[in-house]
Design an enzyme around this catalytic site. Structure first.
Site, PDB file in Angstrom:
ATOM      1  N   ASP A 201       0.814  -1.210   0.000  1.00 22.05           N
ATOM      2  CA  ASP A 201       0.000   0.000   0.000  1.00 22.05           C
ATOM      3  C   ASP A 201       0.849   1.262   0.000  1.00 22.05           C
ATOM      4  O   ASP A 201       0.384   2.329  -0.410  1.00 22.05           O
ATOM      5  CB  ASP A 201      -0.930  -0.014   1.216  1.00 22.05           C
TER       6      ASP A 201
ATOM      7  N   MET B  54      -7.424   5.731   3.033  1.00 15.30           N
ATOM      8  CA  MET B  54      -7.618   6.837   2.095  1.00 15.30           C
ATOM      9  C   MET B  54      -6.421   7.070   1.182  1.00 15.30           C
ATOM     10  O   MET B  54      -6.464   7.948   0.329  1.00 15.30           O
ATOM     11  CB  MET B  54      -7.906   8.126   2.879  1.00 15.30           C
ATOM     12  N   ARG B  55      -5.356   6.276   1.359  1.00 23.18           N
ATOM     13  CA  ARG B  55      -4.167   6.527   0.543  1.00 23.18           C
ATOM     14  C   ARG B  55      -4.453   6.321  -0.937  1.00 23.18           C
ATOM     15  O   ARG B  55      -3.940   7.044  -1.788  1.00 23.18           O
ATOM     16  CB  ARG B  55      -3.019   5.628   1.002  1.00 23.18           C
ATOM     17  N   ALA B  56      -5.307   5.353  -1.264  1.00 25.22           N
ATOM     18  CA  ALA B  56      -5.612   5.085  -2.671  1.00 25.22           C
ATOM     19  C   ALA B  56      -6.276   6.294  -3.328  1.00 25.22           C
ATOM     20  O   ALA B  56      -5.961   6.631  -4.477  1.00 25.22           O
ATOM     21  CB  ALA B  56      -6.513   3.860  -2.787  1.00 25.22           C
TER      22      ALA B  56
ATOM     23  N   VAL C  39      -3.562   8.945  -3.920  1.00 22.28           N
ATOM     24  CA  VAL C  39      -2.647   8.554  -4.999  1.00 22.28           C
ATOM     25  C   VAL C  39      -3.336   8.659  -6.353  1.00 22.28           C
ATOM     26  O   VAL C  39      -2.750   9.141  -7.333  1.00 22.28           O
ATOM     27  CB  VAL C  39      -2.110   7.134  -4.757  1.00 22.28           C
TER      28      VAL C  39
END
Length: 680
Positions: A193, A274-276, A279
């Site tokens: 991730d 929430m990183r997706a 990104v």
């Protein structure tokens, strides 16, 4: 310095080139993980990218590459006086698999820190890579604690070195690129991730494209400088395009409609955290800038999803990475077209849509000289068919009589802890007790090389009796190198878990094989979580075979297990002797990794003269070498012969039933596997 292979001369590999170029345009995307088989230009592409990066202005003499326009106020070489900067090419720093923590983050001179109060710091690879490219080949083979340090620095843009209360901080912003071969093991989902994008690469099956790859490579090997000169114009154009995209990037508009599409896509594919979303937003913005546009379109969102989401949907090592493109298109349609969209948001099925005619999913990668810029789809007709499972009637030399088709595995479950007794010194993991670089402190010793973990109390105790003789006059402690003590620590190691699975006809009775496969899959999942290597030996008919040599890829073991047929007699002794051969080779190859033998059988032995006696002698051979073992008793029914328990006694190990293997079972408690003594 050798001439790198030109980036624009790489044939095919559109996604790979696009992922690298997007990170060159916007390093905030978060790097790229390149997954693929060996020999697919992964390393070549990464090393070629450095020649396209803009030159970096640095403060003269600064070991940490500070920007003269805004030097780091916490730079260990600072503060920097106002001076004209100098420009140098962007660096590509390679992190080897065997690197130490000090080599990665840098090292403090503990002796000077204690005796003089001076922060004497030797920079590591993170400092060298600042404002450049950090390339980690075989990132899946890197120790977990090094990967954690690496990704933390990439996320924070800084590296911190702590040694017994003495700390140094320096900036560490770089384009992170990792490459890996999935056959050698997967990264943990938490580490996957942390990479912004991921791309899958494979060799083309198109004959003309493969010919062009070989032709260009031979031309480069014969005359690297001449070959690079022939591609200088294309390289210059691509370099200018990267610079122009960087200038355009801050002006790209990310509308609320686009953000809703991004959020809806991440929610639909159930990615964690929430990183997706972040990104994807950065990637879509970089795609727009790369295409020379000031607005993000649905095409950009779709391409960003294909690059940023597949590796984030992997829940366990048995899940294949990937994305359902039909579901993706449906989600984008349902979320509505973004604001200021002028029509159909669906991507061009031919991969076009940009003025430059580039292919590769809408990113606009410059076309190849031969006019072909797309890798043909894999798995098409003409690929060599998969070999039939061994033991089927199509496999020569294998008994086919009485064979049954492979059965599906039962649902995996959480298993109890199986560990090797004693204290090992193997690779860091989560199974058995071991002396490690990280863990709880258990004592102190004189350092054998460079000091890495100071034991402060032991150091002070060693120095205290000599203070008067050394002329101590003030409050400071006079410390010599002979006084320094290294902390000894105890943590956990990963082991080699070798499965020996009975695939004979007796295991097929009462549908036992489905439960057996479910149990082995459960143990494989446990091995993945505990960072073990795994191997698989199966026996049936007249002989045993190594279905999977020891590897870090537990999903490969799961695939071999899934296709395992059953039938025939039970050559138990052959299976144990084959396992002995595997362990003997592995002890030579990796002597520090201790094995755990897991025999999955009902204990029956048939075929050949005195099969039970032969199995007993093979078991005692393992016991004589001190191999830790456990027998998973698969016997079921009202009448039980207890043969698996007898085998466990011959092995000097422990017997456990399928029910007792479950972590939530109250039938029994699995403790450390008993190590066999030397006496037979």
């Amino acid at each position: 310095m050798s001439t790198p292979y030109p980036f624009t001369a790489i044939v095919g590999q559109d996604d790979l080139r696009l992922g690298l170029l997007l990170n060159a345009v916007s390093p905030a995307v978060g790097g790229v993980l390149v997954r693929g088989e060996k020999g697919t230009a992964k390393s070549t592409a990464v090393r070629a990218l450095a020649a396209l990066m803009p030159e970096v202005p640095v403060v003269p003499g600064c070991r940490f590459s500070c920007d003269p326009a805004s030097p780091d106020p916490a730079c260990p070489d600072g503060p920097h006086a106002e001076a004209a900067g100098v420009s140098r090419p962007a660096r590509t720093v390679e992190l080897p698999v065997g690197a130490s923590e000090d080599r990665l983050v840098g090292a403090l001179d503990i002796e000077r820190a204690l005796s003089e109060g001076v922060k004497a710091f030797e920079p590591g690879l993170l400092a060298d890579a600042h404002r450049g490219i950090l390339y980690v080949d075989e990132v899946n083979l890197l120790h977990d604690h090094l990967v954690d340090l690496l990704l933390d620095a990439a996320a924070m843009g800084a590296s911190y070195v702590e040694r017994e209360g003495v700390s140094v901080r320096h900036a560490a912003r770089f384009l992170l690129v990792g490459t890996m071969n999935p056959e050698e093991g997967e990264l943990r989902p938490q580490l996957l991730d942390r990479f912004g994008l991921t791309v899958e690469v494979s060799a083309s099956r198109d004959t003309d494209e493969r010919v062009e790859v070989v032709r260009r490579r031979l031309a480069y090997d014969d005359d690297p400088e001449g070959f690079a000169a022939r591609w200088a114009e294309e390289e210059g154009a691509l370099r200018e395009r990267i610079a122009a995209a960087r200038v355009l990037l801050p002006r790209v508009v990310l509308s609320d409609g686009v953000l809703r599409q991004i959020a809806a896509t991440c929610a639909a594919f159930e990615v964690d955290g929430m990183r997706a979303d972040i990104v994807m937003a950065r990637t879509a913005t970089a795609l727009a800038a790369w295409a020379g546009r000031e607005e993000v379109t649905a095409d950009d969102v779709r391409q960003a999803a294909l690059l940023a989401l597949p590796h984030r949907r992997r829940r366990n090592p048995f899940d294949a990475p990937g994305l359902d493109e039909d579901k993706l298109d449906q989600t984008l349609d349902e979320a509505g077209p973004p604001e200021n969209s002028d029509g159909d948001d669906r991507p061009d099925p031919d991969g076009g849509g940009d003025d430059d005619g580039g292919g590769g999913g809408g990113g606009g990668v410059p076309p190849q000289a031969d006019g072909e810029d797309r890798t043909p789809p894999q798995g098409s007709e003409g690929d060599s068919p998969s070999p039939a499972p061994e033991g089927t009637p199509d496999a020569p030399g294998r008994p086919a009589g009485g064979e049954q088709q492979p059965v599906a595995a039962a649902e995996p479950f959480r298993t109890k802890m199986l560990s090797v007794p004693g204290l090992g010194e193997g690779a860091a993991g989560r199974r058995s007790r071991a002396r490690t670089e990280h863990g709880r402190t258990t004592g102190a010793r004189r350092p054998e090389g460079a000091l890495t973990k100071l034991h402060l109390a032991a150091t002070v105790q060693a120095a205290a009796p000599h203070q008067r003789a050394r002329g101590r006059a003030g409050r400071g402690l006079v410390v010599r190198r002979d006084d320094l003590r290294q902390a000894t620590r105890e943590g956990r190691e990963g082991n080699l878990v070798l499965f020996v699975v009975d695939a004979s006809g007796s295991m097929a009775a009462r549908q036992r094989m489905s439960a057996v496969k479910g149990a082995v899959l459960s143990l494989l999942l446990d091995a993945y979580q505990r960072r073990d290597k795994v191997g698989l030996v199966t026996f049936r008919g007249k002989e045993a075979e190594v279905a999977l040599p020891p590897t870090s890829s537990v999903d490969a073991a799961a695939a071999r297990l899934e296709s395992l047929p059953t039938g025939g007699r039970t050559p138990l002794a052959a299976g144990l002797l084959k396992a002995h051969d595997v362990l003997r080779v592995e002890r030579l190859r990796d002597p520090s990794r201790r094995p755990l033998l897991v025999v999955v059988t009902d204990g029956r032995a048939t075929g050949g003269p005195e099969p039970v006696a032969l199995a007993g002698r093979a078991g005692r051979l393992h016991r004589s070498e001190g191999t830790a073992s456990v027998v998973v008793d698969c016997e079921s029914g009202y009448v039980r012969l207890g043969l698996a328990g007898e085998l466990a006694r011959e092995l000097g190990g422990t017997a456990v039933t399928l029910d007792e293997l479950r972590a939530d079972s109250i039938a029994g408690l699995v403790k450390d596997v008993t190590a066999a003594g030397r006496a037979a």
